[in-house]
Motif scaffolding. Sequence first.
Motif, PDB file in Angstrom:
ATOM      1  N   ARG A 268       0.828  -1.205   0.000  1.00  0.00           N
ATOM      2  CA  ARG A 268       0.000   0.000   0.000  1.00  0.00           C
ATOM      3  C   ARG A 268       0.864   1.258   0.000  1.00  0.00           C
ATOM      4  N   ILE A 269       0.694   2.087  -1.005  1.00  0.00           N
ATOM      5  CA  ILE A 269       1.379   3.380  -1.033  1.00  0.00           C
ATOM      6  C   ILE A 269       0.641   4.333  -0.098  1.00  0.00           C
ATOM      7  N   GLN A 270       1.309   4.724   0.959  1.00  0.00           N
ATOM      8  CA  GLN A 270       0.704   5.603   1.962  1.00  0.00           C
ATOM      9  C   GLN A 270       0.816   7.078   1.588  1.00  0.00           C
ATOM     10  N   LYS A 271       1.963   7.417   0.966  1.00  0.00           N
ATOM     11  CA  LYS A 271       2.221   8.840   0.710  1.00  0.00           C
ATOM     12  C   LYS A 271       3.278   8.987  -0.381  1.00  0.00           C
ATOM     13  N   ILE A 272       3.051   9.939  -1.274  1.00  0.00           N
ATOM     14  CA  ILE A 272       4.050  10.336  -2.266  1.00  0.00           C
ATOM     15  C   ILE A 272       4.289  11.829  -2.085  1.00  0.00           C
ATOM     16  N   THR A 273       5.502  12.191  -1.716  1.00  0.00           N
ATOM     17  CA  THR A 273       5.824  13.591  -1.438  1.00  0.00           C
ATOM     18  C   THR A 273       6.763  14.135  -2.504  1.00  0.00           C
ATOM     19  N   PRO A 274       6.300  15.051  -3.372  1.00  0.00           N
ATOM     20  CA  PRO A 274       7.192  15.627  -4.391  1.00  0.00           C
ATOM     21  C   PRO A 274       8.305  16.442  -3.745  1.00  0.00           C
ATOM     22  N   ARG A 275       9.516  16.270  -4.241  1.00  0.00           N
ATOM     23  CA  ARG A 275      10.664  17.051  -3.776  1.00  0.00           C
ATOM     24  C   ARG A 275      11.471  17.477  -5.005  1.00  0.00           C
ATOM     25  N   GLY A 276      10.946  18.502  -5.711  1.00  0.00           N
ATOM     26  CA  GLY A 276      11.588  18.959  -6.938  1.00  0.00           C
ATOM     27  C   GLY A 276      11.505  17.892  -8.004  1.00  0.00           C
ATOM     28  N   LEU A 277      12.649  17.494  -8.527  1.00  0.00           N
ATOM     29  CA  LEU A 277      12.692  16.464  -9.558  1.00  0.00           C
ATOM     30  C   LEU A 277      12.817  15.057  -8.977  1.00  0.00           C
ATOM     31  N   THR A 278      12.533  14.891  -7.680  1.00  0.00           N
ATOM     32  CA  THR A 278      12.501  13.582  -7.044  1.00  0.00           C
ATOM     33  C   THR A 278      11.195  13.453  -6.251  1.00  0.00           C
ATOM     34  N   SER A 279      10.967  12.257  -5.720  1.00  0.00           N
ATOM     35  CA  SER A 279       9.805  12.015  -4.862  1.00  0.00           C
ATOM     36  C   SER A 279      10.232  11.165  -3.679  1.00  0.00           C
ATOM     37  N   GLU A 280       9.555  11.358  -2.563  1.00  0.00           N
ATOM     38  CA  GLU A 280       9.736  10.494  -1.408  1.00  0.00           C
ATOM     39  C   GLU A 280       8.474   9.642  -1.270  1.00  0.00           C
ATOM     40  N   VAL A 281       8.650   8.339  -1.197  1.00  0.00           N
ATOM     41  CA  VAL A 281       7.524   7.412  -1.209  1.00  0.00           C
ATOM     42  C   VAL A 281       7.510   6.608   0.086  1.00  0.00           C
ATOM     43  N   THR A 282       6.342   6.530   0.708  1.00  0.00           N
ATOM     44  CA  THR A 282       6.160   5.709   1.901  1.00  0.00           C
ATOM     45  C   THR A 282       5.152   4.617   1.590  1.00  0.00           C
ATOM     46  N   VAL A 283       5.547   3.353   1.850  1.00  0.00           N
ATOM     47  CA  VAL A 283       4.664   2.221   1.598  1.00  0.00           C
ATOM     48  C   VAL A 283       4.475   1.413   2.876  1.00  0.00           C
ATOM     49  N   LEU A 284       3.339   0.725   2.945  1.00  0.00           N
ATOM     50  CA  LEU A 284       3.067  -0.223   4.017  1.00  0.00           C
ATOM     51  C   LEU A 284       3.240  -1.616   3.416  1.00  0.00           C
ATOM     52  N   LEU A 285       4.249  -2.335   3.889  1.00  0.00           N
ATOM     53  CA  LEU A 285       4.599  -3.637   3.339  1.00  0.00           C
ATOM     54  C   LEU A 285       4.842  -4.608   4.484  1.00  0.00           C
ATOM     55  N   GLY A 286       4.062  -5.679   4.527  1.00  0.00           N
ATOM     56  CA  GLY A 286       4.220  -6.659   5.597  1.00  0.00           C
ATOM     57  C   GLY A 286       3.986  -6.074   6.970  1.00  0.00           C
ATOM     58  N   GLY A 287       3.082  -5.103   7.045  1.00  0.00           N
ATOM     59  CA  GLY A 287       2.756  -4.487   8.328  1.00  0.00           C
ATOM     60  C   GLY A 287       3.740  -3.435   8.796  1.00  0.00           C
TER      61      GLY A 287
ATOM     62  N   LEU B   1       6.057   0.203   7.824  1.00  0.00           N
ATOM     63  CA  LEU B   1       6.208   1.354   6.949  1.00  0.00           C
ATOM     64  C   LEU B   1       7.641   1.438   6.444  1.00  0.00           C
ATOM     65  N   LEU B   2       7.763   1.781   5.181  1.00  0.00           N
ATOM     66  CA  LEU B   2       9.071   1.872   4.548  1.00  0.00           C
ATOM     67  C   LEU B   2       9.071   3.127   3.686  1.00  0.00           C
ATOM     68  N   THR B   3      10.072   3.989   3.860  1.00  0.00           N
ATOM     69  CA  THR B   3      10.164   5.232   3.096  1.00  0.00           C
ATOM     70  C   THR B   3      11.454   5.232   2.286  1.00  0.00           C
ATOM     71  N   PHE B   4      11.344   5.609   1.025  1.00  0.00           N
ATOM     72  CA  PHE B   4      12.526   5.656   0.175  1.00  0.00           C
ATOM     73  C   PHE B   4      12.360   6.747  -0.878  1.00  0.00           C
ATOM     74  N   THR B   5      13.464   7.067  -1.544  1.00  0.00           N
ATOM     75  CA  THR B   5      13.486   8.152  -2.527  1.00  0.00           C
ATOM     76  C   THR B   5      13.452   7.587  -3.937  1.00  0.00           C
ATOM     77  N   VAL B   6      12.657   8.227  -4.791  1.00  0.00           N
ATOM     78  CA  VAL B   6      12.633   7.923  -6.219  1.00  0.00           C
ATOM     79  C   VAL B   6      13.213   9.143  -6.932  1.00  0.00           C
ATOM     80  N   SER B   7      14.285   8.945  -7.676  1.00  0.00           N
ATOM     81  CA  SER B   7      15.046  10.080  -8.215  1.00  0.00           C
ATOM     82  C   SER B   7      14.531  10.589  -9.553  1.00  0.00           C
ATOM     83  N   VAL B   8      13.247  10.376  -9.819  1.00  0.00           N
ATOM     84  CA  VAL B   8      12.568  10.969 -10.970  1.00  0.00           C
ATOM     85  C   VAL B   8      11.218  11.473 -10.474  1.00  0.00           C
ATOM     86  N   PRO B   9      10.683  12.522 -11.072  1.00  0.00           N
ATOM     87  CA  PRO B   9       9.478  13.145 -10.516  1.00  0.00           C
ATOM     88  C   PRO B   9       8.187  12.454 -10.942  1.00  0.00           C
ATOM     89  N   GLY B  10       7.156  12.642 -10.153  1.00  0.00           N
ATOM     90  CA  GLY B  10       5.818  12.269 -10.578  1.00  0.00           C
ATOM     91  C   GLY B  10       5.278  10.984  -9.967  1.00  0.00           C
TER      92      GLY B  10
END
Length: 472
Positions: free
Chosen positions: A252-271, A273-282
């Motif tokens: 489950r994607i909990q949150k997508i936070t735009p940060r310029g040309l990157t995004s910070e993504v928080t997912v719920l996996l196996g109970g 929360l896991l947050t990581f950076t995606v280095s492309v926007p959108g």
Amino acid sequence: MTPGLPPAMDRPHFIGIGGAGMSGIAKILAQRGAKVAGSDARESATAEALRERGATVHIGHDAAHLAADATAVVVSSAIREDNPELAAAAERGIPVVHRSDALASLMTGLRPIAVAGTHGKTTTTSMLAVSLSALGLDPSYAIGGDLDAPGSNAHHGEGEIFVAEADESDRSFHKYAPEVAIVLNVELDHHANYASMDEIYESFETFAGKIVPGGTLVVAADQSGAAELTRRVRDLNLNVVTYGESEGADVRIQKITPRGLTSEVTVLLGGKLLTFTVSVPGRHYAHNAVAALAAGVALGIPAHNLASALGKYTGVKRRLQLKGEAAGVQVIDSYAHHPTEMNADLEAIRGAAGDSRILVVFQPHLFSRTQELGVEMGQALALADASVVLDIYPAREDPIPGITSELIIDAARSAGADVTPEHAKDAVPDLVAGMARPGDLVLTMGAGDVTDLGPKILDRLSKGSDAANESN
């Protein structure tokens, strides 16, 4: 792990060896020790990259290019029956192998991940290839685009995982038997091969049925076509893992936070929360990254390790690739050619651009796609501040009477878009230089040769800036 050469592929000849799919297979075979040869319509950086890896690459198609000791001729669905090298293969009794069969043979004995869907395949395959490599797993991979240099669309690795882009356009993805498959979305496209959504669903169901028993299907929860596919394959002997923002998604994607040309993504996996950076926007690319995460976890890779490694991905050529900046104007290249892709890339750029104007140079791809989706393409261009629309890039198709770029232009204007038609591609750099001002973003968009215009636009902008400085 070093698999041997597939049967009859020790001296293969590729017709159209410079293509994204064909060149990757050729590269892997060369790395495995095959004597690779082939031909392509024109010289390219990809052709030169293959030569550097020991392949013989001819320019132009001629029966004389087919070596006497060739053991197989590899073709794609784009190769016409009257190709002289194909005709020579038939006369000499040389086996003709479709590229999908060649790719399938390269996966034998490995743990394949096949990435399918109407949009996002190249990006998601690239994310997996980069992240698994960053973890030291040295996967083999075959991608429909270059990561960072010509020829970087494929690699023969020593690891046990093989990541492959699975093309649904001609049903060739039915040839694969993956341990894990990803389906990003299911939409009507490739109108020359599919007459209806029912045919599309049937094709994706067949693909899902090819997953090895007990394997995993990672499938989008938020996209209606993918959700319908999930419903249809529930009775197969598969582990089905859904991902997305929908409440019932397994990842489950909990949150997508735009940060310029990157995004910070928080997912719920196996109970957890896991947050990581995606280095492309959108949002579109954030979802691709989560699909890659879910697939890697299905292979037994720890989620937190894979999430961290996904941050190493910095993009693939033609997927919102920054080509450069001149006179205060950034030029970005986009492969988007379907309305869904166009909307996704324009929304991503809009979210990252702030108050900057977005100017698009759009080249429609295929007459059949324009006939079916031209109105939606025009509506997508309304997301830009201004657009230049070129003539249709025909690729493998013959013209369809009455189908031109005017279909897109009329729809764009009806949606309130500022659109300028331009039939002469060489005139575009001057046209864009006259439209652009400092702070603007220029997006070259389409699956054809519109990508060639980026450097030319930058050069024209730079010369205009130099002339202005001299006059001051």
